[in-house]
Design a protein around this motif. Structure first.
Motif, PDB file in Angstrom:
ATOM      1  N   VAL A 483     -68.760  87.215  -4.446  1.00  0.00           N
ATOM      2  CA  VAL A 483     -69.544  87.535  -3.253  1.00  0.00           C
ATOM      3  C   VAL A 483     -70.996  87.814  -3.626  1.00  0.00           C
ATOM      4  N   LEU A 484     -71.204  88.582  -4.689  1.00  0.00           N
ATOM      5  CA  LEU A 484     -72.565  88.903  -5.117  1.00  0.00           C
ATOM      6  C   LEU A 484     -73.341  87.639  -5.481  1.00  0.00           C
ATOM      7  N   GLU A 485     -72.670  86.718  -6.176  1.00  0.00           N
ATOM      8  CA  GLU A 485     -73.338  85.474  -6.578  1.00  0.00           C
ATOM      9  C   GLU A 485     -73.726  84.653  -5.352  1.00  0.00           C
ATOM     10  N   ARG A 486     -72.843  84.595  -4.362  1.00  0.00           N
ATOM     11  CA  ARG A 486     -73.153  83.856  -3.140  1.00  0.00           C
ATOM     12  C   ARG A 486     -74.351  84.477  -2.418  1.00  0.00           C
ATOM     13  N   ALA A 490     -79.509  82.762  -2.371  1.00  0.00           N
ATOM     14  CA  ALA A 490     -80.686  82.562  -1.528  1.00  0.00           C
ATOM     15  C   ALA A 490     -81.868  83.404  -2.002  1.00  0.00           C
ATOM     16  N   GLY A 491     -81.736  84.031  -3.161  1.00  0.00           N
ATOM     17  CA  GLY A 491     -82.807  84.843  -3.698  1.00  0.00           C
ATOM     18  C   GLY A 491     -82.655  86.303  -3.325  1.00  0.00           C
ATOM     19  N   GLY A 492     -83.519  87.121  -3.896  1.00  0.00           N
ATOM     20  CA  GLY A 492     -83.473  88.551  -3.621  1.00  0.00           C
ATOM     21  C   GLY A 492     -84.240  89.318  -4.670  1.00  0.00           C
ATOM     22  N   GLU A 493     -84.646  90.523  -4.307  1.00  0.00           N
ATOM     23  CA  GLU A 493     -85.390  91.372  -5.224  1.00  0.00           C
ATOM     24  C   GLU A 493     -84.642  92.642  -5.582  1.00  0.00           C
ATOM     25  N   LEU A 494     -83.747  93.099  -4.699  1.00  0.00           N
ATOM     26  CA  LEU A 494     -83.039  94.350  -4.927  1.00  0.00           C
ATOM     27  C   LEU A 494     -81.601  94.227  -4.450  1.00  0.00           C
ATOM     28  N   GLY A 517     -77.859  89.452 -16.278  1.00  0.00           N
ATOM     29  CA  GLY A 517     -77.661  88.253 -17.061  1.00  0.00           C
ATOM     30  C   GLY A 517     -78.033  86.965 -16.355  1.00  0.00           C
ATOM     31  N   SER A 518     -77.974  86.957 -15.029  1.00  0.00           N
ATOM     32  CA  SER A 518     -78.162  85.685 -14.305  1.00  0.00           C
ATOM     33  C   SER A 518     -79.343  85.673 -13.346  1.00  0.00           C
ATOM     34  N   HIS A 519     -79.921  86.837 -13.048  1.00  0.00           N
ATOM     35  CA  HIS A 519     -80.965  86.880 -12.019  1.00  0.00           C
ATOM     36  C   HIS A 519     -82.122  87.745 -12.521  1.00  0.00           C
ATOM     37  N   ASP A 523     -83.627  93.938  -9.329  1.00  0.00           N
ATOM     38  CA  ASP A 523     -83.205  95.312  -9.635  1.00  0.00           C
ATOM     39  C   ASP A 523     -81.885  95.636  -8.940  1.00  0.00           C
ATOM     40  N   THR A 524     -81.189  96.633  -9.473  1.00  0.00           N
ATOM     41  CA  THR A 524     -79.907  97.062  -8.896  1.00  0.00           C
ATOM     42  C   THR A 524     -79.896  98.579  -8.764  1.00  0.00           C
ATOM     43  N   VAL A 525     -79.440  99.067  -7.603  1.00  0.00           N
ATOM     44  CA  VAL A 525     -79.224 100.501  -7.421  1.00  0.00           C
ATOM     45  C   VAL A 525     -77.772 100.705  -7.001  1.00  0.00           C
ATOM     46  N   VAL A 526     -77.187 101.809  -7.468  1.00  0.00           N
ATOM     47  CA  VAL A 526     -75.776 102.091  -7.203  1.00  0.00           C
ATOM     48  C   VAL A 526     -75.656 103.457  -6.542  1.00  0.00           C
TER      49      VAL A 526
END
Length: 540
Positions: A483-486, A490-494, A517-519, A523-526
């Protein structure tokens, strides 16, 4: 395929009606012209249907019979009825319930004909001074058409709906004020939506989405202005300028005391509707003397849930209110804590118990703010949120509903909230931030079902993107990665990851590594949301 008129049909009827009236609410409000052009007939009908639907849903836990479901529907409508039209609708549902509860299960065509006739008759009896060209006329026409129809219950209901729509289209010829405004009756429009919802429940078809056309709103031309149309089902006995308040209350009183109460209330005002029975009554009246109207109830029983609303064109000013607030509806206490830290007022809910319009309105008013931004964070709450906003506006609060479809969109909207900006600018910025956030979710299937990605089995992991099932799998982490890869294609920043109460250990670390690793540059926030869904994903 035709369906039987049983408890399950009553549940479908309530769900269909809530959706139909919710979609038509603004159109119905917009044609509210007489006796008070306060533009709330659609909202009042929605809140009445919502109360009925909630009562039926609560009874559903005990696998009710048709009689129990029908009584629950009528009782819910009675205690939650709003406004003149909502009060009459409650009596219409009560009349139907009396017949359905006394008949066989499933109910046949003769029982349905009798129920529709009893509904119309009891509504006329409840109104102090019935006027033709209103929802009373529509109800009677539905009963007339049903009595002429042959076939099964589904065919009888289809003919009843046709008769109701014909009667609705003719209402401008019966009330000059409707013809002058170029509209059909607002209460009758709502009743057509409710009857059509029962038709859908019995015919097996999906409810018709073209509610505006089915309500014949355009028959006599477009409404002249928002806030134009009759919630009028009673003939006025005093000049409209003298009727300054709407008084509504529930009353515990013996049935024998009600005729005298009717006479006293009738002398006090206009638009008198008294519905109920068996010791519980719903009182509605427009009057310049709200105190005596309530005292009349005290003399014969115990009034409660008393609501006195000024019928002035402008809502009263509330100088003691705070400047602005944000109300965010959230599915987990972790998310609620996060949003509270950001300055929002939060309402934590469970998916199986969604808040109604009344609860959302109470949350808005509890902020004591002059301006409120409401973040529903769920597609299913849109109609309730819109109705709540209308309620709060009547109390003098400026409310905007940002159409957030997921909590991650709500987080994005809250992140750009700036109370120092002008209200409209703040709402536009929050709406833009929410709209720029794609959202996904993981869920576990409870039963076999058709989805947009194929057939799923109970226990399968479902990956949803923008509300549609995109992935079906057996491993939660693998589905989450897919799901995350899909979503990132279309792109994204966060990327925002909100972990649910059942999220497995290491899930967040695995997804963060996938992004790194792929993008490049994302950035990622949890966050620990502790909601029931294992994972919510947002991509901005």
């Amino acid at each position: 395929m035709p369906q039987p008129l049983d408890a399950a049909a009553v549940r479908r009827w309530c769900r269909n009606a809530l959706d139909a009236v919710g979609r038509a609410r603004e159109d119905i409000d917009a044609i509210n012209v007489y006796p008070v052009p306060d533009g709330d007939t659609g909202t009042n009908l929605y809140l009445t249907v919502e109360s009925a639907a909630q009562a039926v849903a609560a009874a559903d836990t005990a696998a009710p019979t048709l009689a129990e479901a029908a009584r629950a529907m009528a009782h819910g409508a009675l205690i939650g009825a709003r406004g003149n039209s909502g009060t009459i609708l409650a009596q219409l549902l009560r009349g139907m319930a009396e017949v359905l509860a006394a008949g066989p299960e499933p109910a046949g065509p003769d029982t349905l004909r009798h129920a529709l006739r009893r509904a119309a008759g009891s509504a006329y009896e409840a109104v102090a001074h019935p006027v033709e060209g209103t929802m009373l006329t529509v109800a009677a026409a539905a009963a007339d058409a049903a009595e002429r129809a042959g076939g099964g219950a589904d065919e009888v209901m289809a003919e009843a709906c046709s008769g109701a729509r014909r009667a609705l289209a003719a209402t401008p010829g019966q009330l000059p004020v409707l013809a002058d405004a170029g509209v059909v009756d607002a209460g009758g429009s709502g009743l057509v939506a409710v009857l059509d919802a029962l038709d859908a429940a019995l015919s097996g078809r999906a409810p018709d989405a073209s509610i505006r056309d089915r309500l014949s709103l355009g028959r006599t031309g477009a409404p002249r202005a928002a806030g134009a149309h009759p919630d009028a089902h009673c003939a006025p006995v005093a000049a409209p300028a003298e009727l300054e308040f709407e008084v509504i209350y529930l009353l515990d009183a013996p049935d024998a005391a009600v005729p005298a109460l009717r006479e006293r209330l009738d002398a006090l005002g206009d638009s008198l509707v008294v519905v109920g029975g068996d010791g519980l009554w719903h009182i509605h009246v427009h009057t310049a003397e709200p105190g005596p109207a309530v005292e009349a109830g005290i003399e014969v029983g115990r009034p409660h849930r008393v609501r006195i609303t000024a019928l002035a064109a402008e809502a009263p000013r509330r100088p003691d209110r705070a400047p602005r607030a944000v109300v965010s509806v959230l599915p987990g206490d972790g998310l609620a804590g996060l949003c509270a830290e950001a300055g929002a007022t939060t309402l934590t809910v469970r998916p199986e118990e969604p808040p109604g319009g009344g609860e959302l309105a109470a949350a808005i008013l509890a902020t004591r703010a002059r301006e409120v931004v409401l973040l529903p964070n769920d597609d299913a709450l849109w109609h309730a949120a819109a109705a709540a906003a209308e309620q709060a506006r009547a109390d003098g609060v400026r409310v905007a509903v940002v159409p957030t479809r997921s909590p991650v969109q709500g987080l994005a909207a809250l992140a750009v909230h700036a109370p120092e900006r002008r209200f409209d600018e703040d709402v536009v910025a929050m709406t833009a931030a929410a709209g720029a956030t794609r959202f996904g979710e993981l869920a576990v299937a409870e039963r076999q079902s058709w989805t947009t990605a194929g057939i799923c089995q109970a226990g399968d992991v479902l990956g949803l993107v923008e509300g549609d099932v995109a992935v079906i799998g057996g491993d939660l982490a693998e589905v989450a990665g897919d799901v995350l890869e899909r979503m990132l294609s279309a792109g994204g920043e966060l990327v925002t990851l909100v972990l649910g109460a059942t999220a497995p250990d290491g899930l967040a670390a695995r997804l963060e590594a996938q992004v790194r690793g792929s993008h490049y540059g994302v950035d990622t926030v949890v966050y620990e949301g502790r909601q029931s869904a294992p994972l919510l994903i947002g991509v901005e």
